[in-house]
Design a protein around this motif. Structure first.
Motif, mmCIF file in Angstrom:
data_model
loop_
_atom_site.group_PDB
_atom_site.id
_atom_site.type_symbol
_atom_site.label_atom_id
_atom_site.label_comp_id
_atom_site.label_asym_id
_atom_site.label_seq_id
_atom_site.Cartn_x
_atom_site.Cartn_y
_atom_site.Cartn_z
ATOM 1 N N SER A 115 -32.197 -11.043 -71.125
ATOM 2 C CA SER A 115 -33.398 -11.374 -70.371
ATOM 3 C C SER A 115 -34.122 -10.098 -69.960
ATOM 4 O O SER A 115 -33.586 -8.985 -70.032
ATOM 5 C CB SER A 115 -33.021 -12.180 -69.122
ATOM 6 N N TRP A 116 -35.356 -10.281 -69.489
ATOM 7 C CA TRP A 116 -36.128 -9.135 -69.026
ATOM 8 C C TRP A 116 -35.488 -8.514 -67.781
ATOM 9 O O TRP A 116 -35.527 -7.289 -67.609
ATOM 10 C CB TRP A 116 -37.566 -9.548 -68.731
ATOM 11 N N SER A 117 -34.913 -9.345 -66.938
ATOM 12 C CA SER A 117 -34.266 -8.801 -65.743
ATOM 13 C C SER A 117 -33.046 -7.964 -66.117
ATOM 14 O O SER A 117 -32.791 -6.909 -65.506
ATOM 15 C CB SER A 117 -33.867 -9.943 -64.800
ATOM 16 N N TYR A 118 -32.285 -8.402 -67.130
ATOM 17 C CA TYR A 118 -31.135 -7.623 -67.586
ATOM 18 C C TYR A 118 -31.595 -6.262 -68.103
ATOM 19 O O TYR A 118 -31.031 -5.210 -67.749
ATOM 20 C CB TYR A 118 -30.389 -8.380 -68.683
ATOM 21 N N LEU A 119 -32.625 -6.260 -68.944
ATOM 22 C CA LEU A 119 -33.136 -5.001 -69.486
ATOM 23 C C LEU A 119 -33.679 -4.106 -68.388
ATOM 24 O O LEU A 119 -33.480 -2.881 -68.413
ATOM 25 C CB LEU A 119 -34.226 -5.295 -70.523
ATOM 26 N N ALA A 120 -34.358 -4.708 -67.419
ATOM 27 C CA ALA A 120 -34.935 -3.912 -66.339
ATOM 28 C C ALA A 120 -33.848 -3.259 -65.499
ATOM 29 O O ALA A 120 -33.917 -2.062 -65.189
ATOM 30 C CB ALA A 120 -35.826 -4.802 -65.469
ATOM 31 N N PHE A 121 -32.818 -4.033 -65.116
ATOM 32 C CA PHE A 121 -31.739 -3.466 -64.305
ATOM 33 C C PHE A 121 -30.999 -2.368 -65.056
ATOM 34 O O PHE A 121 -30.660 -1.329 -64.479
ATOM 35 C CB PHE A 121 -30.766 -4.565 -63.874
ATOM 36 N N LEU A 122 -30.730 -2.589 -66.353
ATOM 37 C CA LEU A 122 -30.003 -1.584 -67.121
ATOM 38 C C LEU A 122 -30.848 -0.325 -67.309
ATOM 39 O O LEU A 122 -30.324 0.800 -67.230
ATOM 40 C CB LEU A 122 -29.597 -2.156 -68.483
#
Length: 324
Positions: A115-122
């Motif tokens: 997800s976009w949130s996963y990519l953003a956090f990483l």
């Protein structure tokens, strides 16, 4: 305790109740004839000890209720009931040690989505780690470790191996590879711009005693990764989110990615290779430990599940309440 709600066709309600009443770890069975509208049918609700959940849920799934009805499970935060206390006592083991496989499957499936949130956090975690590497600040490295979401796909990969689910394995690998590649690319681009502006220079990676461990993987790196993998799986199965934070702080995955991202634009090629090895060692250790931990838990709770389903219901147990 868990609260279970079952929507079932009317012709299977008696079978659902039989499964519930034969389980000593169940209590508070309630039947609502014709209460369900979509899909149509009866509704059966009951409380269930976590230790007995796998056996009951397996039998309910065998009735085909996933397609013809629904099975919903929720955590009960507070239950003031003697019947519930007796149900927990009758179920072998401790609630915190019980692994509800359906619950774990749902959680790892959710955590492994790209997800976009996963990519953003990483990406954010990798950039913080990169700044920590350049400034030689361990506190920033720790902060990046806590922020990184990469253990979700690692746990999903372990679960996929255990359950022999190639699709879940592929999703976990894609999430890890794409996630780290995107995070490193974004951070490397920012580092490249920073070098053009004169904010960072190659000599910043020459002397950094506080964070030098990132580019020196050794046997201790692998041992820590093994321990972190065990702790991570146990924290997921026991619902201990606080313990999972400790797992994030233990492994050097995000710091290694951050080091790669700054080593590329600063032309420290030997550190790129060393960081890749560090990243691989940590991921491999967590996967090996995670698979073995899940395998041991499955073997133990499979034996408990057989005892639960074959055990008679305690004498004096309350009959199901029919509403409607």
């Amino acid at each position: 305790m868990l609260h279970v709600r079952v929507i079932t066709p009317a012709d299977r309600t008696d079978e659902v109740l039989r499964i519930v009443l034969e389980c000593p770890g169940a209590a508070h069975a309630v039947r609502f004839p014709g209460a369900a509208c979509s899909p149509p049918g009866d509704v059966v609700e009951f409380s269930l000890a976590r230790e007995a959940a796998n056996a009951v849920l397996d039998e309910l799934r065998a009735l085909g209720l996933k397609d013809s009805g629904a099975i919903t499970v929720e955590q009960i935060d507070l239950s003031i009931s003697t019947a519930a206390e007796k149900a927990e006592e009758a179920a072998p083991g401790d609630p915190e040690d019980a692994v509800v496989w359906e619950e774990l499957a749902a959680r790892v499936t959710t955590d492994t989505r790209l997800s976009w949130s996963y990519l953003a956090f990483l990406a954010l975690a990798t950039q913080i780690a990169a700044i920590g590497v350049l400034a030689d600040q361990p506190i920033l490295i720790v902060g990046a470790m806590v922020l990184g979401p990469e253990f979700g796909p690692v746990a999903a990969f372990c679960f996929g191996i255990l359950r022999r689910q190639p699709r879940l394995l592929g999703t976990a690998v894609r999430t890890l590879v794409v996630g780290f590649a995107a995070a490193i690319a974004v951070t490397a681009a920012c580092a490249g711009v920073s070098r053009l502006l004169g904010w960072i220079t190659p000599d910043m990676l020459d002397d950094r005693p506080m964070t030098e461990f990132i580019v020196h993987p050794d046997r201790w790196s692998f041992i820590v990764a093994l321990l972190a993998g065990i702790a991570g799986i146990l924290s997921l199965t026991a619902g201990k989110s606080s313990a999972l934070v400790g797992v994030f702080i233990s492994v050097t995955t995000v710091p290694a990615a951050g080091n790669i991202a700054v080593a590329l634009p600063l032309a420290h090629w030997h550190e790129v290779g060393a960081s890749l090895v560090q990243l691989g060692v940590n991921l491999a250790g967590m996967v090996i430990a995670g698979v073995l931990t899940l395998l041991l838990q499955r073997l133990l709770w499979a034996r408990f599940g057989l005892r639960i389903t074959s055990a008679p219901r305690p004498r004096g147990a309350e009959p199901p309440i029919t509403a409607g």
